[in-house]
Design a protein around this motif. Sequence first.
Motif, short mmCIF file in Angstrom:
data_model
loop_
_atom_site.label_atom_id
_atom_site.label_comp_id
_atom_site.label_asym_id
_atom_site.label_seq_id
_atom_site.Cartn_x
_atom_site.Cartn_y
_atom_site.Cartn_z
N TYR A 170 0.89 -1.33 -0.14
CA TYR A 170 0.04 0.04 0.03
C TYR A 170 0.81 1.22 -0.07
O TYR A 170 0.37 2.31 -0.56
CB TYR A 170 -0.90 -0.15 1.24
CG TYR A 170 -2.17 -0.90 1.00
CD1 TYR A 170 -3.45 -0.22 0.57
CD2 TYR A 170 -2.13 -2.06 1.22
CE1 TYR A 170 -4.57 -1.00 0.69
CE2 TYR A 170 -3.10 -2.90 1.30
CZ TYR A 170 -4.36 -2.18 0.68
OH TYR A 170 -5.70 -3.05 0.62
N ALA A 171 2.05 1.16 0.63
CA ALA A 171 2.97 2.26 0.47
C ALA A 171 3.69 2.34 -0.71
O ALA A 171 4.55 3.32 -0.54
CB ALA A 171 3.82 2.26 1.87
N ASP A 172 3.87 1.49 -1.55
CA ASP A 172 4.67 1.41 -2.59
C ASP A 172 6.03 1.36 -2.29
O ASP A 172 6.79 2.30 -2.82
CB ASP A 172 4.28 2.42 -3.59
CG ASP A 172 4.84 2.47 -4.84
OD1 ASP A 172 5.33 1.22 -5.21
OD2 ASP A 172 5.26 3.25 -5.74
N ALA A 173 6.26 0.56 -1.33
CA ALA A 173 7.66 0.58 -0.81
C ALA A 173 8.32 -0.68 -0.88
O ALA A 173 7.89 -1.84 -1.21
CB ALA A 173 7.69 0.97 0.81
N GLU A 174 9.56 -0.75 -0.91
CA GLU A 174 10.31 -2.22 -1.00
C GLU A 174 10.29 -3.02 0.23
O GLU A 174 10.18 -2.28 1.24
CB GLU A 174 11.74 -1.72 -1.23
CG GLU A 174 12.62 -3.07 -1.55
CD GLU A 174 12.47 -3.61 -3.08
OE1 GLU A 174 12.90 -4.79 -3.31
OE2 GLU A 174 11.88 -2.77 -3.86
N LEU B 55 20.43 -2.61 6.13
CA LEU B 55 20.23 -1.28 6.43
C LEU B 55 21.03 -0.22 5.44
O LEU B 55 20.53 0.79 4.99
CB LEU B 55 20.80 -0.74 7.87
CG LEU B 55 19.89 -1.64 9.00
CD1 LEU B 55 20.52 -1.41 10.42
CD2 LEU B 55 18.51 -0.70 8.94
N ALA B 56 22.51 -0.64 5.14
CA ALA B 56 22.97 0.12 4.13
C ALA B 56 22.48 -0.03 2.81
O ALA B 56 22.41 1.12 2.16
CB ALA B 56 24.45 -0.62 3.68
N GLU B 57 21.55 -1.00 2.20
CA GLU B 57 21.12 -1.19 0.92
C GLU B 57 19.47 -0.18 1.05
O GLU B 57 19.27 0.58 0.18
CB GLU B 57 20.64 -2.43 0.92
CG GLU B 57 21.78 -3.50 0.55
CD GLU B 57 21.39 -5.08 0.44
OE1 GLU B 57 20.15 -5.20 0.70
OE2 GLU B 57 22.13 -5.78 -0.13
N ALA B 58 18.82 -0.37 2.46
CA ALA B 58 17.97 0.56 2.57
C ALA B 58 18.29 1.95 2.36
O ALA B 58 17.42 2.84 2.03
CB ALA B 58 17.30 0.38 3.70
N ALA B 59 19.46 2.44 3.07
CA ALA B 59 19.80 3.96 3.09
C ALA B 59 20.05 4.39 1.53
O ALA B 59 19.75 5.50 1.47
CB ALA B 59 21.21 3.95 3.97
N ARG C 43 13.11 5.83 -2.63
CA ARG C 43 12.26 4.94 -2.34
C ARG C 43 12.35 4.44 -1.03
O ARG C 43 13.33 4.23 -0.39
CB ARG C 43 12.41 3.81 -3.29
CG ARG C 43 11.45 2.75 -3.19
CD ARG C 43 11.61 1.56 -4.35
NE ARG C 43 10.92 0.26 -4.18
CZ ARG C 43 9.57 0.34 -4.41
NH1 ARG C 43 8.88 1.42 -4.87
NH2 ARG C 43 9.00 -0.98 -4.28
N ARG C 44 11.32 4.03 -0.19
CA ARG C 44 11.15 3.69 0.99
C ARG C 44 11.43 2.31 1.13
O ARG C 44 11.15 1.59 0.21
CB ARG C 44 10.00 4.16 1.91
CG ARG C 44 9.92 5.58 1.91
CD ARG C 44 8.61 6.23 2.70
NE ARG C 44 7.61 5.60 2.21
CZ ARG C 44 6.00 5.76 2.71
NH1 ARG C 44 6.27 6.21 4.05
NH2 ARG C 44 5.42 5.38 2.07
N THR C 45 11.77 1.50 2.36
CA THR C 45 12.01 0.22 2.74
C THR C 45 10.97 -0.07 3.83
O THR C 45 11.24 0.67 4.90
CB THR C 45 13.45 -0.46 2.99
OG1 THR C 45 14.07 0.01 1.59
CG2 THR C 45 13.50 -1.51 2.96
N VAL C 46 10.29 -1.16 3.85
CA VAL C 46 9.55 -1.73 4.76
C VAL C 46 10.51 -3.05 5.23
O VAL C 46 10.73 -3.82 4.56
CB VAL C 46 8.13 -2.27 4.58
CG1 VAL C 46 7.63 -3.17 5.70
CG2 VAL C 46 7.46 -1.13 4.33
N THR D 171 14.96 6.18 7.12
CA THR D 171 15.41 5.27 6.14
C THR D 171 14.90 3.97 6.04
O THR D 171 14.72 3.44 4.83
CB THR D 171 16.92 4.94 6.59
OG1 THR D 171 17.73 6.12 6.88
CG2 THR D 171 17.58 4.01 5.59
N ILE D 172 14.35 3.62 7.23
CA ILE D 172 13.45 2.23 6.96
C ILE D 172 11.93 2.64 7.80
O ILE D 172 12.01 3.19 8.79
CB ILE D 172 14.05 1.11 7.84
CG1 ILE D 172 14.35 1.38 9.22
CG2 ILE D 172 15.32 0.53 7.03
CD1 ILE D 172 14.94 0.05 9.91
#
Length: 455
Positions: free
Chosen positions: A82-86, A104-108, A115-118, A143-144
Amino acid sequence: MARSKTPLEPSTDLLSVDNETLRPLAERMRPRTLDDMVGQRRLLAPGTALRRAVESGRVHSMILWGPPGCGKTTLSLLLARYADAEFKAISAVLSGLPEVRQVLAEAAQRFASGRRTVLFVDEVHRFNKAQQDAFLPHIERGTIIFVGATTENPSFELNSALLSRCRVHVMEAVSPDDIRQALQAALDDAVHGLGGLGLQVDDAALLEIATAADGDVRRALTLLEIAAELAADEGGRITPQTLVQVLADRTRRFDKGGEQFYDQISALHKSVRSSNPDGAVYWLARMLDGGCDPSYLARRMTRMAVEDIGLADPRALQMAIDAWDTYERLGSPEGDLALAQLVIYLASTAKSNAGYRAFNAAKADVREHGTQEVPMHLRNAPTKLMKSLGYGTGYQYDHDAEGGIALDQTAFPDAMGERIYYAPVERGLEIKLKEKLDRLREARVQARRASGRED
């Protein structure tokens, strides 16, 4: 950052359509929208705060606390959709700090590109404090979107710094009726479920499977899948005989040393205290069924005999020790009956915590008054020197006194004066003890007044 108002096809292997037939039914039938989820109405019914936040794409970091199979992983996937996040998932059982840092590095990097990360952390309570702390700066910076899943009470298992940055959402075991709906959906779905097999199964059989799943939707779907495989030899019909095979080894939810464990031992103890033998024997049976160590239960019931029955029925303590000894000699299942008889007796007999309260009051005085000198008349005088110093002076030998009690003789340090800790209740044997002590205490007051020792 773009937000989608409607769910998209997920970019995750968990919901991929590749190799559909090789994936378990529970995975194939994982809900793809919030409307597909069963149960959790308190959290996810239309108009609730969490649902509005998810549907609008304004997802916050959170802890999902609930039993297995209640939908924690599924809800996390839906948050990302729903948030169109990874969506990224790690398990605290399998991952260490190096893996956490890499994710966490990949999410940053992803965040820097817009693009956000769940980040879903399964069994988050298994991470130690240092591992939990690694998420904090990334949650603060956004970041996450952190989603931790746990079956244990977050208050005890997660550090306060992590809890302060996340909302805790309590998820409940799914009811049999809701699970039955999920099973029916699997039977009707010809694409992802069992709809193409032409299975014949009535509502009663579905409800039996749902009940056996004990609040776990994933488990229910697994049982249905097994039943469907067996039904292939029965012309596609799931019969009562099929269910006997599928449900033969059903187990109930119980976590030794976890939240359910402490909830159930609390229920057992409070049922005894409330003089409810039926409730007490039920919780005993539940804990034994869940695999609780019977010796632990025997020890706890011995404590109940001392703390809650006490001197209202001193036989309870000996009965507890006897039941414990009987179990140690016989083992299960024969020794379980001794524990059952004990818990019924403890719940049925008279109760008093007067001894427990008296001891606590005495301990409080010890802490408050410190190391008080023993009065001279109560000291022993085995040597001439000690006698010359006055040890034992003024002591009255009770057996020589009228009535066998030296009424005007104190048992407390002089600086404290007399104290009354033990207040018997008017139940069981303590009725007689109360009558005797009330008379004796009044006689002591009168004797001290007569001797000029009472103000």
